[in-house]
Design an enzyme around this catalytic site. Structure first.
Site, short mmCIF file in Angstrom:
data_model
loop_
_atom_site.label_atom_id
_atom_site.label_comp_id
_atom_site.label_asym_id
_atom_site.label_seq_id
_atom_site.Cartn_x
_atom_site.Cartn_y
_atom_site.Cartn_z
N ASP A 55 10.44 5.42 -9.96
CA ASP A 55 10.06 5.98 -11.25
C ASP A 55 10.68 7.34 -11.52
O ASP A 55 10.85 7.74 -12.68
CB ASP A 55 8.53 6.11 -11.34
CG ASP A 55 7.87 4.77 -11.64
OD1 ASP A 55 8.58 3.75 -11.67
OD2 ASP A 55 6.64 4.74 -11.84
N SER A 66 0.80 -1.20 0.00
CA SER A 66 0.00 0.00 0.00
C SER A 66 0.85 1.28 0.00
O SER A 66 1.56 1.55 -0.97
CB SER A 66 -0.96 -0.03 1.19
OG SER A 66 -1.91 0.99 1.11
N LYS A 79 -0.65 -4.12 -3.17
CA LYS A 79 -1.93 -3.59 -2.69
C LYS A 79 -2.06 -2.17 -3.21
O LYS A 79 -1.48 -1.24 -2.65
CB LYS A 79 -1.99 -3.65 -1.16
CG LYS A 79 -3.41 -3.51 -0.58
CD LYS A 79 -3.89 -2.09 -0.53
CE LYS A 79 -5.21 -1.99 0.21
NZ LYS A 79 -5.77 -0.62 0.17
#
Length: 553
Positions: free
Chosen positions: A324, A313, A338
């Protein structure tokens, strides 16, 4: 485990590298990830007639059962069951929480609680005090590590199959209220009685921060609760004053929590106004985009993030944003996967519906959520399947297909497929594991010995600075012999070959547990990291992290 679910489980089992060295104990903790602030909900008008017909059908059937079924049934319990089974068809994280379970479900994300302030563990059907929390009522009253709590307010709590929830019920309570404890302590022939006044106990989600060497810092974040960002900022500031130039951020075993604390933490590392995360739901009502917006305290130095299959999460949002944006090197194993946003909806009877309203995506466009095919039991076996397929020991080649390939800000290839894929894969280290070691853990032999050792040598240990302890303290063969005697009493059958295989790990864990009793987590984790393969591999990757930091600047 302690009153806020961080004690033995969080401090030395669930969130530590120690557990990573254990054989697989598949027990998924699908803890609620983000709980965004909406509290009202208007149903979609997409299919009003179908919705009305289905509602009337359900009400009609429930009425017939209540009126005409041959046996008396609990209609409320039946209705709760029907709701739960209906939600399972949607996704694994949409959930219905009955009113009597709601307080416990929320408590994991609260910043503090009211109680007596102890970390505890339950073994041999008895509540053992691991340590009184600093500044809490238990510490002030003189409760010690190793004490056994046998009665609370005159009620027996030993040998009755008590659970963690049962301990919470007995020990937590309103600030200012009193609780009477009967305690058994080694060396005392009679039970000891304590009357404690409950108070507010602050909890922490940054388990530890310390300097590994004169330039390398380490911060472990075990969850994202209401105080996490402030704790993190304090830890980072402290390390910078000590000469921090490069950092390991440990998110292993972190099940998530409040998204905004994860994004604010990401903003401390990411410069400019780069994207951190975005969400996409039905229409655009719940779509959102979060970008960096402040000048962070560590935007340039080499950064390594540790993740594993227990990172979920909000942890994945943070790791994905840093990966990224080419800001951090991700080390470890694929995270949990998740990536669904739940909205808490209070219901009239005090229960709550946590409804998935959108999905998380990393800046490159990767969906964090792993696949779900409508079978919750199969979904919960995902970790077992990863183990059976060998993913804990080598990367799963099926997750590196071109269809799952994405590009980072500066063109590096990263992969989707559910969870965050690390840049540097580190397999589980099983070289020192053995069935004999598993029995020592399961029977709590190591913890029982170290509690006794600390109790017997407390005065001399507490006079010793940690650096001196870490450098000079050795777990001797005589100490190992005493451990074997305890194991024998606990019906752990001795196996010489397996014991020798695990001996070095046993020595490390004994020393770490003793250090925890004396110095807390500030002593526990540095010792544990000496035999933590993932941590050791991370230290070797700062060359790559330095290159990434320069190219991303």
């Amino acid at each position: 485990m302690d009153e806020m679910e961080k004690g033995e489980e969080r401090g030395s089992i669930r969130n530590s590298p120690f557990q990573i060295k254990l054989p697989i104990f598949i027990a998924l903790a699908l803890v609620a990830g983000v709980l965004i602030g909406a509290t009202t909900f208007s149903p979609s008008a997409n299919n009003p007639q179908d919705t009305a017909r289905s509602y009337l059908k359900y009400r009609e059937i429930l009425s017939y059962i209540d009126r005409d079924y041959v046996d008396t049934v609990n209609i409320e319990e039946l209705s709760d069951y029907a709701i739960t089974k209906m939600l399972e068809k949607l996704d694994p994280h949409t959930a219905y929480i009955p009113a009597d379970e709601l307080a416990m479900a929320r408590s994991q994300l609260e910043g503090d609680f009211e109680g007596i302030g102890v970390e505890f563990n339950i073994f041999q059907d008895t509540i053992y005090v691991i340590t009184p929390l600093s500044g809490g009522p238990s510490e002030a009253a003189g409760i010690q590590a190793g004490d056994k709590i046998v009665k609370v307010d005159g009620r027996n709590v030993a040998g009755i199959g008590i659970t963690n929830e049962g301990v919470f019920k007995h020990l937590r309570g309103k600030k200012g209220s009193e609780v009477n404890l009967e305690i058994l302590r080694k060396g005392s022939s009679k039970p000891l009685n304590f009357t404690l006044e409950r108070s507010k106990i602050p909890t922490t989600s940054v388990d530890v921060s310390y300097m590994v060497d004169n330039k390398t810092g380490y911060i472990k974040v075990s969850r994202f609760s209401s105080d996490t960002f402030e704790e993190f900022k304090q830890a980072l500031t402290k390390l910078k004053k000590k000469g921090l130039q490069q950092l390991i951020l440990d998110l292993r075993g972190n099940p998530g929590g409040y998204m905004d604390h994860a994004t604010r933490m990401a903003d401390e590392f990411i410069s400019g106004d780069k994207m951190i995360v975005y969400t996409d739901g039905k229409g655009d009502k719940y779509d959102s985009r979060t970008n960096a917006r402040t000048k962070g305290d560590f935007e340039n130095g080499p950064l390594i993030v540790l993740i594993d299959e227990g990172s979920a999460s909000a942890s994945e949002i943070l790791a994905g944003a840093l990966q990224d944006n080419d800001r951090a090197l991700i080390v470890g194993r694929r995270s949990f996967g998740k990536g669904l946003v739940q909205m808490p909806i209070p219901l009239d009877d005090g229960s709550e519906l946590r409804l998935t309203i959108s999905r998380y995506y990393t800046p490159s466009g990767r969906s964090i959520q792993k696949p779900y095919h409508g079978d919750p039991e199969e979904y919960e076996k995902d970790m077992l399947h990863r183990y059976e397929n060998g993913e804990y020991f080598h990367p799963d080649s099926s997750l590196f297909a071109d269809s799952l390939k994405y590009k980072t800000l500066h063109g590096r290839a990263v992969y989707g497929g559910g969870g965050i894929m690390p840049d540097v894969f580190v397999p589980r280290d099983t070289t020192e594991l053995s069935p004999y070691l598993s029995q020592l853990y399961n029977k709590n032999v190591l913890r029982e010995y170290t509690l006794g050792y600390y109790r017997d040598h407390r005065k001399e240990l507490e006079k010793m600075p940690f650096d001196k302890f870490n450098q000079n303290f050795k777990v001797t063969d005589a100490m190992l012999e005493q451990v074997l005697k305890i194991a024998e009493k606990e019906d752990v059958k001795y196996d010489g070959a397996q014991f020798n295989r695990s001996k070095n790990l046993i020595r490390n864990n004994l020393k770490a547990f003793i250090a925890r009793s004396v110095y807390g987590n500030a002593g526990f984790f540095p010792v544990l990291h000496e035999s933590d393969e993932e941590f050791q591999q991370a230290l070797k990757q700062f060359g790559r992290a330095q290159h990434l930091a320069k190219s991303g600047a």
